[in-house]
Write an enzyme that holds these catalytic residues in place. Sequence first.
Site, short mmCIF file in Angstrom:
data_model
loop_
_atom_site.label_atom_id
_atom_site.label_comp_id
_atom_site.label_asym_id
_atom_site.label_seq_id
_atom_site.Cartn_x
_atom_site.Cartn_y
_atom_site.Cartn_z
N SER A 221 0.85 -1.19 0.00
CA SER A 221 0.00 0.00 0.00
C SER A 221 0.88 1.24 0.00
O SER A 221 1.70 1.40 -0.89
CB SER A 221 -0.96 -0.03 1.20
OG SER A 221 -1.86 1.06 1.16
N THR A 222 0.76 2.11 1.00
CA THR A 222 1.53 3.35 1.05
C THR A 222 3.02 3.09 0.95
O THR A 222 3.58 2.35 1.74
CB THR A 222 1.23 4.11 2.36
OG1 THR A 222 -0.18 4.23 2.51
CG2 THR A 222 1.87 5.48 2.34
N HIS A 249 -2.79 -1.25 -3.08
CA HIS A 249 -3.94 -0.37 -2.86
C HIS A 249 -3.81 0.86 -3.74
O HIS A 249 -3.04 1.77 -3.47
CB HIS A 249 -4.01 0.06 -1.39
CG HIS A 249 -4.26 -1.08 -0.45
ND1 HIS A 249 -4.01 -0.99 0.90
CD2 HIS A 249 -4.73 -2.33 -0.66
CE1 HIS A 249 -4.32 -2.14 1.48
NE2 HIS A 249 -4.75 -2.97 0.55
N MET A 342 -0.26 1.21 4.99
CA MET A 342 -1.11 1.52 6.13
C MET A 342 -2.10 0.39 6.39
O MET A 342 -2.42 -0.39 5.51
CB MET A 342 -1.90 2.81 5.87
CG MET A 342 -1.08 4.07 5.89
SD MET A 342 -2.02 5.51 5.32
CE MET A 342 -3.39 5.50 6.48
N ASP A 345 -4.34 -4.89 6.22
CA ASP A 345 -4.72 -5.79 5.14
C ASP A 345 -3.57 -6.75 4.85
O ASP A 345 -2.42 -6.34 4.74
CB ASP A 345 -5.07 -4.97 3.90
CG ASP A 345 -5.66 -5.82 2.78
OD1 ASP A 345 -6.29 -6.85 3.09
OD2 ASP A 345 -5.50 -5.44 1.60
#
Length: 405
Positions: A221-222, A249, A342, A345
Amino acid sequence: MAFAQQNITTGANPGTDPIRVMVVDDAVVIRGLLTRWLDSDPGLSVVGSHRNGKLAVDDIEKSNPDVVVLDIEMPEMDGMTALPLMLAKKRDLVVIMASTLTRRNAEISLKALSLGAADYVPKPESTSEVTTSVDFRRELIDKVKALGIRARRMRGPGRTMRAATNAGRTVSQAPVGRLANTREPLRMAQGGTGAAAAPAAAFKLRPYAAVKPRILAIGSSTGGPQALQQVMKDIGTAIQDVPVVITQHMPPTFTAILAEHVGKAAMRPAKEGAHGDVLQPGNIYVAPGGKHMILEKEAGAVKICLTDGEPVNFCKPAVDPLFDSVAKIYGSATLGLILTGMGHDGAAGVKTIAAGGGSVLTQDEATSVVWGMPGAAANTGMCSDVLPLPEIGPKVARVLKGNAR
């Protein structure tokens, strides 16, 4: 909006000042709206609001923000021109790019990450959509808070907040988006809440599976786009015998661009996964924004299935559905990897892979942009390694070749 990040309800740490934010956008309505949203959170304080990049650059030293939300398209000086000038004035500045969901802006946003931006937030197409988008508001606030807290912790007490000369530059003064190769502790824990995490040596690790992996499944993600490109480049030719499936993401359009960048880094065919695609060894498949990507086995072939169900862990696409489906088909021949991001998940999917006899690696805290997803994975006690980013690709290459040592 392709996904909504996990809501971070905590403000700034007790006893500390709110995170200082600057908003830069040429649209007065959007600029005012973002300012009100951010100022309404007790952990945030907007210290500057500007209509173009030049005004923002000139105000960096005076306003001294921790985080800048920077629009891409503006008159007089656009976001990409302003970005390096801002980072030159304050090297520990967190810059989050904001852009609408066009292919051009997706390309620019990903380029900005390579130039030192920490992250991006995709804006809805119209002003009316921006004002009514709960997902956009949540994602903006969550990212500003998580990355702002993380930057302050990296800076630490007594460290300078002003630009350093090149000769005197330290790791703590590097832009957030460029810290993926350092070993500086980040202390950003599960879900972005800021709870301290244990050092890698303290995690319970399980042995790698005895069987050679037949697939590599990755969740991120991030900070993920840059991490993915480095990992895939470092793995090299070791993926020529296995398919690679990735959930990052990201919203639609962005995932197509990401697939192209990852493919170039790996020098392998890469694309957004399409419904019905049959997995081929040496090929890379990225989950398209706004859809969950899972695998199904039919007549001996493993195919991609795209679903339009509800978000999982506030995300769509989500890592857990992909990992669950991979483990079901490949069992102990599964190799999973969780990179920076973040939220949490992928943690449930890590447990599923481990229960099926497969193996999982995760990125360590020191090299993660945000140590939410990898921290949650590491804390399951089901990973086989918790490694800094530069060591992940070479390790994955050895495991894929049947040598886990």
